[in-house]
Design a protein around this motif. Structure first.
Motif, PDB file in Angstrom:
ATOM      1  N   ILE A 187       0.863  -1.183   0.000  1.00  0.00           N
ATOM      2  CA  ILE A 187       0.000   0.000   0.000  1.00  0.00           C
ATOM      3  C   ILE A 187       0.899   1.232   0.000  1.00  0.00           C
ATOM      4  CG2 ILE A 187      -1.934   1.159   1.158  1.00  0.00           C
ATOM      5  CD1 ILE A 187      -2.564  -1.805   0.472  1.00  0.00           C
ATOM      6  N   GLY A 213      -1.680  -0.645  -3.631  1.00  0.00           N
ATOM      7  CA  GLY A 213      -2.979  -0.250  -3.090  1.00  0.00           C
ATOM      8  C   GLY A 213      -2.910   1.173  -2.564  1.00  0.00           C
ATOM      9  N   THR A 214      -4.063   1.782  -2.381  1.00  0.00           N
ATOM     10  CA  THR A 214      -4.130   3.109  -1.768  1.00  0.00           C
ATOM     11  C   THR A 214      -4.699   2.952  -0.357  1.00  0.00           C
ATOM     12  OG1 THR A 214      -6.394   3.517  -2.500  1.00  0.00           O
ATOM     13  CG2 THR A 214      -4.621   4.152  -4.022  1.00  0.00           C
ATOM     14  N   GLU A 216      -7.156   4.379   0.719  1.00  0.00           N
ATOM     15  CA  GLU A 216      -8.621   4.341   0.573  1.00  0.00           C
ATOM     16  C   GLU A 216      -9.108   2.935   0.212  1.00  0.00           C
ATOM     17  OE1 GLU A 216      -6.619   6.753  -0.745  1.00  0.00           O
ATOM     18  OE2 GLU A 216      -7.183   8.200   0.814  1.00  0.00           O
ATOM     19  N   ASP A 217      -8.308   2.180  -0.574  1.00  0.00           N
ATOM     20  CA  ASP A 217      -8.668   0.777  -0.861  1.00  0.00           C
ATOM     21  C   ASP A 217      -8.858   0.018   0.451  1.00  0.00           C
ATOM     22  OD1 ASP A 217      -8.476   0.827  -3.711  1.00  0.00           O
ATOM     23  OD2 ASP A 217      -6.310   0.547  -3.619  1.00  0.00           O
ATOM     24  N   VAL A 218      -7.970   0.278   1.392  1.00  0.00           N
ATOM     25  CA  VAL A 218      -8.021  -0.426   2.680  1.00  0.00           C
ATOM     26  C   VAL A 218      -9.190   0.100   3.520  1.00  0.00           C
ATOM     27  CG1 VAL A 218      -6.743  -0.971   4.779  1.00  0.00           C
ATOM     28  CG2 VAL A 218      -5.505  -0.696   2.609  1.00  0.00           C
ATOM     29  N   ARG A 220     -12.013   1.300   2.683  1.00  0.00           N
ATOM     30  CA  ARG A 220     -13.349   0.829   2.256  1.00  0.00           C
ATOM     31  C   ARG A 220     -13.642  -0.576   2.780  1.00  0.00           C
ATOM     32  NH1 ARG A 220     -12.189   4.189  -2.293  1.00  0.00           N
ATOM     33  NH2 ARG A 220     -10.968   2.542  -3.273  1.00  0.00           N
ATOM     34  N   VAL A 221     -12.618  -1.412   2.858  1.00  0.00           N
ATOM     35  CA  VAL A 221     -12.818  -2.764   3.386  1.00  0.00           C
ATOM     36  C   VAL A 221     -13.049  -2.701   4.910  1.00  0.00           C
ATOM     37  CG1 VAL A 221     -11.760  -5.034   3.656  1.00  0.00           C
ATOM     38  CG2 VAL A 221     -11.526  -3.784   1.509  1.00  0.00           C
ATOM     39  N   VAL A 240      -6.411  -7.696   1.267  1.00  0.00           N
ATOM     40  CA  VAL A 240      -6.567  -6.478   0.464  1.00  0.00           C
ATOM     41  C   VAL A 240      -5.185  -6.223  -0.102  1.00  0.00           C
ATOM     42  CG1 VAL A 240      -7.247  -4.042   0.468  1.00  0.00           C
ATOM     43  CG2 VAL A 240      -8.345  -5.633   2.055  1.00  0.00           C
ATOM     44  N   ASP A 241      -4.876  -6.943  -1.182  1.00  0.00           N
ATOM     45  CA  ASP A 241      -3.488  -6.969  -1.643  1.00  0.00           C
ATOM     46  C   ASP A 241      -3.345  -6.955  -3.167  1.00  0.00           C
ATOM     47  OD1 ASP A 241      -4.281  -9.470  -2.446  1.00  0.00           O
ATOM     48  OD2 ASP A 241      -2.986 -10.587  -1.100  1.00  0.00           O
ATOM     49  N   GLY A 242      -4.441  -6.736  -3.875  1.00  0.00           N
ATOM     50  CA  GLY A 242      -4.363  -6.696  -5.338  1.00  0.00           C
ATOM     51  C   GLY A 242      -3.861  -7.986  -5.949  1.00  0.00           C
TER      52      GLY A 242
END
Ligand SMILES: NC(=O)c1ccc[n+]([C@@H]2O[C@H](COP(=O)([O-])OP(=O)(O)OC[C@H]3O[C@@H](n4cnc5c(N)ncnc54)[C@H](O)[C@@H]3O)[C@@H](O)[C@H]2O)c1
Length: 246
Positions: A187, A213-214, A216-218, A220-221, A240-242
């Protein structure tokens, strides 16, 4: 008609939320109606938490100090009466990635103190104030389960945090409290600012989605896990790791 905000009326504590992933979580939670308290070792000079329309309080707290954590818990409860959602996000890593023979005793202790014992201290202090639908979200890393050289201390601390996630899910489940881990890949935050360009390129190339990742990606989860939608999920590790772990 606009949907009701997903954390309306909820009270959250986010540790290490002065910057990076914790800041994104605090902002998103506040935007969704939560009253958020950030516990931060080093509150930043830029007072970003005063800008949003949501309510965010910044509290200077070192999670390695039992007394500081106890006092911060008392302040949070005096302010809001309870804490519904706790995000154990405060964490640190070593920039120089020492192999075992170069890992200093103090470095090992520091990482375990912040990443592992810190989460124990904070969760224990807030436990009496978590209601029946309370949520604990632990921020982990794929390094907990990958044998990445130079990551002994960090991997051990995050593997420990994931073990605690499973035990606490069992212990607190009968009270209705869920405990989950969000397991992050690479991230883009200041934690990774010290990586060499080659290492960074290599990690992105191994990520299925070919990007970091950003925060914000994290966030949201974490919002999903904190929301009513995740009421029946506990003891889970949510990657959350793409696709970096694949
Ligand atoms: N960035 C990544 O690629 C990545 C990957 C996997 C896991 N993580 C985890 O995500 C979490 C957030 O990391 P980040 O990337 O936002 O890093 P970051 O360094 O930007 O933020 C970490 C925050 O924790 C705070 N902190 C450190 N020690 C503390 C203490 N003793 N008491 C209170 N606060 C303290 C720092 O001051 C900082 O604000 C950490 O637990 C980290 O291990 C990050």
């Amino acid at each position: 008609m606009k949907d009701r905000r997903r954390l309306e009326g909820r009270v959250a504590v986010v540790t290490g939320g002065g910057r990076g992933i914790g800041r994104a979580i605090a902002r998103l939670f506040a935007g969704e109606g939560a009253r958020v308290t950030v516990w931060e070792l080093a509150p930043p000079a830029e007072r970003w938490w005063e800008e949003g329309r949501g309510e965010i309080t910044m509290d200077e707290v070192d999670v390695t100090s039992a007394e500081a954590v106890r006092q911060a818990a008392a302040r949070a409860v005096a302010r809001h009466g309870r804490v519904d959602v706790l995000v154990n996000n405060a964490g640190c890593n070593l920039w120089h990635q020492p192999h075992l023979e170069d890992l200093a005793e103090e470095e090992l202790q520091r990482l375990l103190e912040v990443n592992l014992h810190g989460a124990v201290r904070v969760t224990r202090a807030l436990l009496p104030h978590l209601p029946a639908d309370g949520r604990v979200i632990n921020i982990s890393s794929i390094l907990a389960t990958q044998g990445f050289p130079g990551q002994s201390a960090y991997a051990a601390s995050k593997a420990g945090l994931e073990a605690l996630t499973r035990v606490w899910a069992r212990e607190l489940g009968p009270r209705g409290i869920t405990v989950n881990a969000v397991v992050l890949g690479f991230i883009d935050t200041e934690m990774n600012a010290g990586l060499t360009p080659e290492l960074r390129r290599g990690v992105v190339a191994r990520t299925a989605l070919r990007r970091p990742g950003t925060p914000e990606d994290v966030a949201r989860v974490c919002l999903f896990l904190a929301s009513a939608d995740a009421a029946f999920i506990t003891g889970a590790r949510l990657p959350v790791d793409g696709g970096l772990r694949l």
